[in-house]
Scaffold this active site. Structure first.
Site, PDB file in Angstrom:
ATOM      1  N   GLY A  26       0.845  -1.197   0.000  1.00 38.31           N
ATOM      2  CA  GLY A  26       0.000   0.000   0.000  1.00 38.31           C
ATOM      3  C   GLY A  26       0.873   1.236   0.000  1.00 38.31           C
ATOM      4  O   GLY A  26       2.091   1.158   0.190  1.00 38.31           O
ATOM      5  N   GLY A  28       0.868   5.774   0.853  1.00 34.12           N
ATOM      6  CA  GLY A  28       0.229   6.988   1.329  1.00 34.12           C
ATOM      7  C   GLY A  28       0.925   8.197   0.743  1.00 34.12           C
ATOM      8  O   GLY A  28       1.730   8.080  -0.183  1.00 34.12           O
ATOM      9  N   LYS A  48       6.276  -0.030   7.242  1.00 39.66           N
ATOM     10  CA  LYS A  48       5.832   1.279   6.769  1.00 39.66           C
ATOM     11  C   LYS A  48       7.089   2.120   6.593  1.00 39.66           C
ATOM     12  O   LYS A  48       7.724   2.514   7.571  1.00 39.66           O
ATOM     13  CB  LYS A  48       4.871   1.918   7.768  1.00 39.66           C
ATOM     14  CG  LYS A  48       4.250   3.231   7.288  1.00 39.66           C
ATOM     15  CD  LYS A  48       3.202   3.708   8.292  1.00 39.66           C
ATOM     16  CE  LYS A  48       2.475   4.954   7.795  1.00 39.66           C
ATOM     17  NZ  LYS A  48       1.429   5.377   8.760  1.00 39.66           N
ATOM     18  N   ASP A 142      -9.569   7.448  12.825  1.00 39.55           N
ATOM     19  CA  ASP A 142      -9.649   7.160  11.389  1.00 39.55           C
ATOM     20  C   ASP A 142     -10.137   5.735  11.150  1.00 39.55           C
ATOM     21  O   ASP A 142      -9.607   5.021  10.297  1.00 39.55           O
ATOM     22  CB  ASP A 142      -8.285   7.375  10.721  1.00 39.55           C
ATOM     23  CG  ASP A 142      -8.396   7.523   9.200  1.00 39.55           C
ATOM     24  OD1 ASP A 142      -9.501   7.847   8.713  1.00 39.55           O
ATOM     25  OD2 ASP A 142      -7.386   7.305   8.499  1.00 39.55           O
ATOM     26  N   LYS A 144     -12.271   3.040   9.566  1.00 38.78           N
ATOM     27  CA  LYS A 144     -12.981   2.843   8.301  1.00 38.78           C
ATOM     28  C   LYS A 144     -12.621   1.454   7.797  1.00 38.78           C
ATOM     29  O   LYS A 144     -11.641   0.854   8.260  1.00 38.78           O
ATOM     30  CB  LYS A 144     -12.584   3.916   7.278  1.00 38.78           C
ATOM     31  CG  LYS A 144     -11.086   4.011   7.013  1.00 38.78           C
ATOM     32  CD  LYS A 144     -10.773   5.161   6.080  1.00 38.78           C
ATOM     33  CE  LYS A 144      -9.261   5.303   5.868  1.00 38.78           C
ATOM     34  NZ  LYS A 144      -8.938   6.431   4.967  1.00 38.78           N
ATOM     35  N   ASN A 147      -9.021   0.422   7.027  1.00 45.54           N
ATOM     36  CA  ASN A 147      -8.067   0.274   8.128  1.00 45.54           C
ATOM     37  C   ASN A 147      -8.386  -0.927   9.007  1.00 45.54           C
ATOM     38  O   ASN A 147      -7.865  -1.035  10.126  1.00 45.54           O
ATOM     39  CB  ASN A 147      -8.031   1.551   8.970  1.00 45.54           C
ATOM     40  CG  ASN A 147      -7.317   2.679   8.266  1.00 45.54           C
ATOM     41  OD1 ASN A 147      -6.518   2.447   7.350  1.00 45.54           O
ATOM     42  ND2 ASN A 147      -7.596   3.912   8.658  1.00 45.54           N
ATOM     43  N   ASP A 163      -3.254   1.316  11.056  1.00 44.26           N
ATOM     44  CA  ASP A 163      -3.028   2.732  10.710  1.00 44.26           C
ATOM     45  C   ASP A 163      -3.400   3.669  11.858  1.00 44.26           C
ATOM     46  O   ASP A 163      -4.503   4.217  11.912  1.00 44.26           O
ATOM     47  CB  ASP A 163      -3.776   3.125   9.438  1.00 44.26           C
ATOM     48  CG  ASP A 163      -3.235   4.420   8.839  1.00 44.26           C
ATOM     49  OD1 ASP A 163      -2.520   5.141   9.561  1.00 44.26           O
ATOM     50  OD2 ASP A 163      -3.530   4.715   7.673  1.00 44.26           O
ATOM     51  N   THR A 184     -11.404  10.656   7.606  1.00 45.05           N
ATOM     52  CA  THR A 184     -11.981  10.450   6.283  1.00 45.05           C
ATOM     53  C   THR A 184     -13.399  11.005   6.320  1.00 45.05           C
ATOM     54  O   THR A 184     -14.211  10.565   7.142  1.00 45.05           O
ATOM     55  CB  THR A 184     -11.991   8.950   5.932  1.00 45.05           C
ATOM     56  OG1 THR A 184     -10.648   8.455   6.001  1.00 45.05           O
ATOM     57  CG2 THR A 184     -12.549   8.720   4.542  1.00 45.05           C
TER      58      THR A 184
END
Length: 393
Positions: A26, A28, A48, A142, A144, A147, A163, A184
């Site tokens: 992924g 960012g 990360k 965050d 959602k 995540n 996250d 978000t």
């Protein structure tokens, strides 16, 4: 960079990288998540990788994420564990468990069937982790579906909250409230938009939005623009419609969502109260639940909304192009004026280019714009039977 970590915060030592990174999982705005293997042990993790140069000025976000993960790692089976953190010359690495089971909604869509009881199980696992965070003075901010990850591909795999870049450790004794607008948009609570101060209740609001989404395939405040979405959130303007998509969902589930999507954060359920709600405890198995397979409706609605928003985005791009705000985005070639000095933008070939700020959208003629609009209109008509979409000005 090292000075940014000196104010009582974790200060990873600069050292050679002990991990070999592999495929990208992924990305960012200033980081990328890669699969990695520890060179000495051969064990696989997720790293990360944060670019120091790109994150300059936002170092506090990484310091905070490290502090949060250190406080909660290994404490709950539904929270992603921080394994290691360190700096190299150019990057900062946060090494965590490798979640091989994929994102929540992708996993649901791959299933052969999906029932209300499945949604309740997922929400119960998420709430258990959220309650643990809140007990330790942490608000995630965050939450959602993107995540929420599964540890392994197996059916009984743990669901993990990931996250923690926007998470905060609350100072309970000083009655610390947060005022930064973040998260978000579709999952953000009213008090975040109001900037009236927010805390743990924002996570419960997000749980309500996620639950709604898991039962129908679209979010409760889904609108054509972020402004309309925010206005709907501020007054909790949502409903369990169309009825055909909610007929098979229990009253208990709807009541659970209402208790989460309460405008006043002080009247909203706490994470522990949500865990004790009859719908959560009963695993979605209630007298009024018809035990219908929700998967066909959820996949249909999710794909329809995704296609709709793609068309709306295209129409917005054309409107901006007509206003001269995005010249060169569409089919017409961006023109160059040989009479001007080369003080514009650099193109792919290294040539200087000019973007005209006037309203005639240099680089694309009015005829080309009309042709583009005609093609979008035909596409929209073919997809939705001529439905007209509200456009942002």
């Amino acid at each position: 960079m090292s000075s940014s970590y000196s104010r009582g915060q974790p200060s990873p030592a600069i050292q050679p990288c002990r991990y070999k990174t592999g495929k990208t999982l992924g990305a960012g705005s200033y980081s990328v998540v890669k699969e990695c293997v520890h060179i000495d042990t051969g064990r696989y993790y997720a790293a990360k990788v944060i670019n120091k140069r790109m994150m300059q000025g936002r170092e506090h976000m990484v310091r905070n994420e490290i502090a949060v993960l250190k406080k909660i790692s290994m404490g709950h089976q539904n929270i992603l564990t921080l394994v290691d953190y360190f700096e190299t010359m150019n990057n900062l690495y946060l090494v965590t468990d490798l979640a091989l089971g994929g994102e929540l909604f992708d996993r649901i869509c791959r299933k052969g069937s999906y029932y209300e009881s499945d949604a309740a199980d997922l929400i119960r696992a998420t709430l258990s982790a959220v309650a643990y965070l809140h007990d330790h003075g942490i608000v995630h901010r965050d939450l959602k579906p993107e995540n929420l990850l599964f540890r392994t591909p197996e059916d009984n795999a743990d669901l993990l909250i990931a996250d923690f870049g926007l998470s905060r450790i609350m100072d309970e004794e000083a009655f610390h409230v947060l005022t930064t607008t973040c998260g978000t948009p579709g999952y953000m609570a009213p008090e975040i938009f109001k900037k009236s101060g927010h805390g743990k209740p924002v996570d419960v609001w997000a749980i309500g939005v996620i639950t709604y989404f898991l039962l129908c395939g679209y979010t409760p405040f889904d609108r054509d623009s972020n402004l309309e979405e925010m206005q709907a959130i501020l007054i909790a303007d949502y409903s369990f419609t169309p009825l055909e998509y909610w007929r098979g969902v229990s009253k208990s589930a709807r009541e659970f969502i209402k208790r989460c999507l309460t405008i006043d954060p002080t009247a909203r359920m706490t994470s522990h109260e949500a865990l004790m709600h009859p719908w959560t405890i009963g695993g979605g198995e209630t007298d009024e639940s018809e035990n219908n397979d929700l998967l066909p409706v959820i996949k249909k609605n999710f794909n329809a909304r995704r296609t709709l928003h793609a068309a709306i985005d295209t129409i917005r791009a054309i409107n901006k192009l007509r206003e001269g705000g995005a010249a060169g985005m569409m089919d017409g070639a961006l023109s160059k004026d040989p009479n001007r000095q080369n003080d514009g933008f650099v193109g792919d070939g290294g040539d200087k280019m000019e973007i005209d700020s006037r309203g005639n959208a240099r680089g694309q003629t009015q005829e080309q714009i009309r042709e583009q609009q005609r093609r979008v209109a035909e596409t929209s008509k073919g997809l939705w039977g001529g439905t007209r979409f509200k456009q942002d000005s």
